[in-house]
Design a protein around this motif. Structure first.
Motif, PDB file in Angstrom:
ATOM      1  N   TYR A 205       0.848  -1.205   0.000  1.00 35.10           N
ATOM      2  CA  TYR A 205       0.000   0.000   0.000  1.00 35.10           C
ATOM      3  C   TYR A 205       0.882   1.253   0.000  1.00 35.10           C
ATOM      4  N   PHE A 206       1.899   1.275   0.874  1.00 36.09           N
ATOM      5  CA  PHE A 206       2.791   2.432   0.950  1.00 36.09           C
ATOM      6  C   PHE A 206       3.507   2.666  -0.372  1.00 36.09           C
ATOM      7  N   GLU A 207       3.918   1.590  -1.036  1.00 30.66           N
ATOM      8  CA  GLU A 207       4.572   1.721  -2.340  1.00 30.66           C
ATOM      9  C   GLU A 207       3.618   2.326  -3.360  1.00 30.66           C
ATOM     10  N   LYS A 208       2.363   1.924  -3.298  1.00 35.52           N
ATOM     11  CA  LYS A 208       1.370   2.411  -4.257  1.00 35.52           C
ATOM     12  C   LYS A 208       1.119   3.913  -4.106  1.00 35.52           C
ATOM     13  N   ILE A 209       1.221   4.438  -2.875  1.00 30.62           N
ATOM     14  CA  ILE A 209       1.003   5.881  -2.661  1.00 30.62           C
ATOM     15  C   ILE A 209       2.324   6.644  -2.530  1.00 30.62           C
ATOM     16  N   ASP A 210       3.433   5.995  -2.846  1.00 24.29           N
ATOM     17  CA  ASP A 210       4.772   6.601  -2.812  1.00 24.29           C
ATOM     18  C   ASP A 210       5.184   7.081  -1.422  1.00 24.29           C
ATOM     19  N   PHE A 211       4.666   6.444  -0.371  1.00 25.22           N
ATOM     20  CA  PHE A 211       4.985   6.880   0.992  1.00 25.22           C
ATOM     21  C   PHE A 211       6.463   6.662   1.317  1.00 25.22           C
ATOM     22  N   LEU A 212       7.028   5.573   0.847  1.00 26.69           N
ATOM     23  CA  LEU A 212       8.438   5.306   1.144  1.00 26.69           C
ATOM     24  C   LEU A 212       9.346   6.340   0.472  1.00 26.69           C
ATOM     25  N   GLU A 213       8.956   6.779  -0.715  1.00 23.92           N
ATOM     26  CA  GLU A 213       9.713   7.818  -1.419  1.00 23.92           C
ATOM     27  C   GLU A 213       9.629   9.146  -0.659  1.00 23.92           C
ATOM     28  N   VAL A 214       8.418   9.491  -0.198  1.00 20.19           N
ATOM     29  CA  VAL A 214       8.236  10.715   0.594  1.00 20.19           C
ATOM     30  C   VAL A 214       9.056  10.635   1.879  1.00 20.19           C
ATOM     31  N   MET A 215       9.043   9.467   2.501  1.00 16.29           N
ATOM     32  CA  MET A 215       9.797   9.276   3.739  1.00 16.29           C
ATOM     33  C   MET A 215      11.300   9.449   3.507  1.00 16.29           C
ATOM     34  N   ASN A 216      11.801   8.917   2.407  1.00 17.77           N
ATOM     35  CA  ASN A 216      13.225   9.061   2.104  1.00 17.77           C
ATOM     36  C   ASN A 216      13.618  10.518   1.888  1.00 17.77           C
ATOM     37  N   LYS A 217      12.699  11.318   1.305  1.00 16.71           N
ATOM     38  CA  LYS A 217      12.991  12.731   1.039  1.00 16.71           C
ATOM     39  C   LYS A 217      12.837  13.614   2.273  1.00 16.71           C
ATOM     40  N   THR A 218      11.821  13.316   3.115  1.00 14.89           N
ATOM     41  CA  THR A 218      11.469  14.233   4.204  1.00 14.89           C
ATOM     42  C   THR A 218      11.816  13.734   5.596  1.00 14.89           C
ATOM     43  N   GLY A 219      12.014  12.442   5.738  1.00 24.43           N
ATOM     44  CA  GLY A 219      12.233  11.873   7.068  1.00 24.43           C
ATOM     45  C   GLY A 219      10.937  11.662   7.828  1.00 24.43           C
ATOM     46  N   ILE A 220       9.796  11.941   7.172  1.00 18.97           N
ATOM     47  CA  ILE A 220       8.484  11.775   7.803  1.00 18.97           C
ATOM     48  C   ILE A 220       7.809  10.557   7.193  1.00 18.97           C
ATOM     49  N   GLY A 221       7.420   9.632   8.070  1.00 19.06           N
ATOM     50  CA  GLY A 221       6.806   8.410   7.584  1.00 19.06           C
ATOM     51  C   GLY A 221       5.963   7.757   8.658  1.00 19.06           C
ATOM     52  N   PRO A 222       5.436   6.597   8.354  1.00 18.92           N
ATOM     53  CA  PRO A 222       4.552   5.910   9.285  1.00 18.92           C
ATOM     54  C   PRO A 222       5.326   5.064  10.294  1.00 18.92           C
ATOM     55  N   ILE A 223       4.718   4.900  11.455  1.00 19.11           N
ATOM     56  CA  ILE A 223       5.228   3.959  12.447  1.00 19.11           C
ATOM     57  C   ILE A 223       4.010   3.235  13.017  1.00 19.11           C
ATOM     58  N   LEU A 224       4.109   1.930  13.139  1.00 19.89           N
ATOM     59  CA  LEU A 224       2.985   1.129  13.621  1.00 19.89           C
ATOM     60  C   LEU A 224       2.812   1.349  15.120  1.00 19.89           C
ATOM     61  N   ALA A 225       1.636   1.848  15.507  1.00 18.83           N
ATOM     62  CA  ALA A 225       1.349   2.115  16.916  1.00 18.83           C
ATOM     63  C   ALA A 225       0.659   0.925  17.571  1.00 18.83           C
ATOM     64  N   SER A 226      -0.210   0.261  16.827  1.00 19.60           N
ATOM     65  CA  SER A 226      -0.882  -0.924  17.364  1.00 19.60           C
ATOM     66  C   SER A 226      -1.370  -1.779  16.214  1.00 19.60           C
ATOM     67  N   THR A 227      -1.568  -3.051  16.511  1.00 21.55           N
ATOM     68  CA  THR A 227      -2.077  -3.966  15.505  1.00 21.55           C
ATOM     69  C   THR A 227      -2.836  -5.085  16.204  1.00 21.55           C
TER      70      THR A 227
END
Length: 144
Positions: free
Chosen positions: A43-65
Motif C-alpha cells: 500500500y505504501f509503495e502504491k502511494i509513494d509513501f516510502l519515497e516521501v519518507m526518504n525525502k522528508t524523514g516523515i513516515g509511518p510507524i505502527l502504533a498498534s495492531t
C-alpha cells in the motif's frame, strides 16, 4: 471470492509455505502479522509513501495492531491479502486487512493497524503530509 475483497484497493497474493505451520498443524499466528506487513508495505509503495519518507524523514510507524482469526490456514494454499485505509486523522490513520484463503474461498483473518505519522529526524509525531493524504483518498475512491 471477489466480493470478499472488493473494498480493498491493494491486494497481494502470498503462497503458504510448509514452514509457516506450527506444531498444531496450521499456520502460526505470527505469520498473519507478516502478511499484514507485506500488504501494508505494498500500500505504501502504491502511494509513494516510502519515497516521501526518504525525502522528508516523515513516515509511518505502527502504533498498534490486532488480528481476528476466522479459520485456520494450512499448506498448501495461497492467500490473497487486502489492505485499505479505514479512517484518517491529522497525525494517524487506521488500516484494515483481510486474509482470504484461495483454497477455501473464505476469510481466514481480519486485522487492523494504527499508523502514526512520525518525524524520524526529530523523533516526534508529525502531521500526515498533504500529498500522502490526497493519494490515500484517491486510492480509496478507486474501490468505492
Amino acid at each position: 471470492m471477489k466480493e470478499l475483497i472488493s473494498t480493498y484497493p491493494v491486494l497481494i497474493d502470498i503462497p503458504i509455505a510448509w514452514g509457516d505451520m506450527d506444531a498444531f498443524q496450521h499456520v502460526n499466528n505470527t505469520v498473519y502479522f507478516k502478511h499484514f506487513e507485506s500488504a501494508r508495505i505494498s500500500y505504501f509503495e502504491k502511494i509513494d509513501f516510502l519515497e516521501v519518507m526518504n525525502k522528508t524523514g516523515i513516515g509511518p510507524i505502527l502504533a498498534s495492531t490486532q488480528c481476528r482469526f476466522k479459520m485456520p490456514l494450512t499448506y498448501p494454499d495461497v492467500v490473497t491479502v487486502g489492505a485499505k485505509v479505514d479512517t484518517i486523522e491529522k497525525d494517524r490513520f487506521t488500516m484494515k486487512y483481510a486474509v482470504i484463503s484461495n483454497k477455501f474461498k473464505k476469510v481466514a483473518a481480519l486485522g487492523e493497524g494504527v499508523l502514526v505519522i512520525f518525524d524520524y529526524q526529530n523523533n516526534k509525531k508529525a502531521l500526515i503530509p498533504d500529498e500522502i493524504r490526497d493519494k490515500i483518498i484517491d486510492l480509496e475512491k478507486s474501490v468505492s
